[in-house]
Design a protein around this motif. Structure first.
Motif, short mmCIF file in Angstrom:
data_model
loop_
_atom_site.label_atom_id
_atom_site.label_comp_id
_atom_site.label_asym_id
_atom_site.label_seq_id
_atom_site.Cartn_x
_atom_site.Cartn_y
_atom_site.Cartn_z
N GLY A 258 -21.96 37.96 125.23
CA GLY A 258 -21.26 37.81 126.50
C GLY A 258 -22.03 38.34 127.69
N SER A 259 -23.32 38.61 127.53
CA SER A 259 -24.09 39.19 128.62
C SER A 259 -24.24 38.24 129.81
N MET A 260 -24.02 36.94 129.58
CA MET A 260 -24.15 35.97 130.66
C MET A 260 -22.87 35.87 131.49
N LEU A 261 -21.81 36.57 131.06
CA LEU A 261 -20.55 36.52 131.78
C LEU A 261 -20.40 37.71 132.72
N SER A 262 -19.91 37.45 133.90
CA SER A 262 -19.60 38.49 134.87
C SER A 262 -18.09 38.53 135.04
N TRP A 263 -17.48 39.70 134.78
CA TRP A 263 -16.02 39.81 134.79
C TRP A 263 -15.54 40.47 136.08
N GLU A 264 -14.39 40.02 136.55
CA GLU A 264 -13.73 40.65 137.68
C GLU A 264 -12.22 40.55 137.48
N GLY B 183 -13.84 35.76 133.76
CA GLY B 183 -15.26 35.85 133.44
C GLY B 183 -15.97 34.56 133.80
N THR B 184 -16.99 34.66 134.62
CA THR B 184 -17.76 33.48 135.03
C THR B 184 -19.22 33.68 134.67
N SER B 185 -19.91 32.59 134.46
CA SER B 185 -21.33 32.66 134.12
C SER B 185 -22.13 33.19 135.29
N ARG B 186 -23.08 34.07 134.99
CA ARG B 186 -23.94 34.61 136.04
C ARG B 186 -24.85 33.53 136.61
N TYR B 187 -25.10 32.50 135.81
CA TYR B 187 -25.98 31.42 136.25
C TYR B 187 -25.29 30.10 136.00
N SER B 188 -24.94 29.40 137.06
CA SER B 188 -24.25 28.11 136.94
C SER B 188 -25.21 27.00 137.33
N PHE B 189 -25.18 25.93 136.56
CA PHE B 189 -26.04 24.78 136.83
C PHE B 189 -25.18 23.53 136.88
N THR C 275 -13.62 31.87 131.96
CA THR C 275 -12.77 32.44 130.92
C THR C 275 -11.76 33.37 131.58
N VAL C 276 -10.49 33.16 131.26
CA VAL C 276 -9.42 33.95 131.86
C VAL C 276 -8.68 34.70 130.75
N VAL C 277 -8.58 36.01 130.91
CA VAL C 277 -7.83 36.85 129.96
C VAL C 277 -6.66 37.46 130.72
N ARG C 278 -5.45 37.21 130.22
CA ARG C 278 -4.23 37.75 130.85
C ARG C 278 -3.57 38.75 129.91
N LEU C 279 -3.29 39.93 130.43
CA LEU C 279 -2.54 40.94 129.68
C LEU C 279 -1.17 41.04 130.31
N LYS C 280 -0.14 40.84 129.51
CA LYS C 280 1.23 40.86 130.01
C LYS C 280 2.04 41.89 129.24
N GLN C 281 2.59 42.86 129.95
CA GLN C 281 3.43 43.87 129.31
C GLN C 281 4.88 43.40 129.33
N TRP C 282 5.45 43.22 128.13
CA TRP C 282 6.83 42.73 128.02
C TRP C 282 7.82 43.88 128.00
N THR C 283 7.59 44.84 127.14
CA THR C 283 8.46 46.02 127.06
C THR C 283 7.55 47.23 127.05
#
Length: 291
Positions: free
Chosen positions: A181-187, A201-207, A214-222
């Motif tokens: 995953g070193s090519m991904l930059s997360w924010e 997460g987006t690629s550091r180099y786009s062509f 890549t989207v990661v969602r954390l949702k707290q239910w209880t």
């Protein structure tokens, strides 16, 4: 980005010392920690160099159970050994043996540590071991790796290297990540609801005219209960879509000279659903667990 724990080449060693180091590790019960460390250094140096045939030699030597024992001891060699395991886990022959040799369970236990350097190597190892392997993914899920990874992630969001490693591990556990995953930059993205955290997460180099997000969602239910959603989106220019439609309708293709200034269009291209209660309504839910 925080470079903590990044791979640093160790001093070169004679070529014939690798076999001697592996043999010494295999009988490490007779060695004290100070004597064992140089042998671990030797194997680590070769692993960083990605020497051909090393993974097969490591598997055949039987040192993986020894490395698992060192991880469980939680000694001064624990972090060093975790780094070695993370490097060895780049190769499939080693990954395939990590469960039977006890390394998988040892890594999950170490996720309870507060040592961020150790956690970085452990999460890297988990991400690599479960990459593209449904069997290894299920094993980590059964051992409770997900809630511990989420806990580490939420506690150390300021550590960019550790954050990236945990997010990659979650993606790979959902079978939607990458080996490296070193090519991904997360924010971290905007909050859309109470108890929700979103990381992109987006690629550091786009062509070309499109790129993956890549989207990661954390949702707290209880109280303490989280769902983890992972999506891989295709981001492309609206002009590309217009060009495609125009071509199908017999219209002339537009000029792409100003493509960079165009708004973006997102399209879901892959999602996965696992272990989510049926009453939950998530578009791309992946993992549901209790912290």
């Amino acid at each position: 980005m925080d470079k903590m724990g990044a791979s640093r080449p160790l001093p070169n060693v004679p070529k014939d010392s690798l076999s001697a180091a592996i043999e010494a590790i295999s009988v490490s019960t007779e060695l004290v920690e100070e004597e064992l460390k140089p042998y671990l250094d030797t194997v680590l140096n070769v692993a960083i160099e990605r020497k051909k045939g090393l993974s097969e030699q490591v598997v055949e030597s039987g040192i993986l159970p020894v490395l698992a024992q060192i991880l469980r001891r939680k000694s001064m060699l624990t972090t060093h050994t975790a780094r070695l395991v993370a490097e060895l886990a780049r190769d499939a022959p080693v990954r395939e043996q990590c469960f039977e040799t006890g390394i998988v369970s040892a890594l999950v236990t170490l996720l309870l540590s507060q040592d961020q350097d150790l956690l970085l190597h452990v999460s890297q190892a988990i991400a690599r071991i479960c990459y593209d392997s449904n069997l290894q993914q299920e094993r980590f899920l059964r051992l409770g790796a997900v809630p511990r990874l989420v806990s580490v992630l939420l506690q150390h969001t300021e550590n960019e290297a550790l954050l990236s490693s945990c997010l990659l591990a979650l993606c790979n556990l959902a079978d939607m990540g990458e080996e490296d995953g070193s090519m991904l930059s997360w924010e971290e993205g905007a909050y859309f609801g109470e108890g929700e955290r979103v990381f992109r997460g987006t690629s550091r180099y786009s062509f070309g005219f499109s790129s993956a997000v890549t989207v990661v969602r954390l949702k707290q239910w209880t109280n303490g209960q989280y769902s983890v959603a992972v999506e891989v989106l295709q981001r492309c220019s609206t002009m590309v879509w217009g060009a495609k439609n125009g071509h199908q309708n017999g219209h002339r293709l537009p000029n792409f000279a100003h493509l960079g200034s165009c708004p973006k269009l997102y399209k879901v291209i892959k999602c996965s659903v696992k272990n989510i209660p049926r009453n939950r309504n998530l578009r791309a839910a992946v993992l549901h667990t209790l912290l």
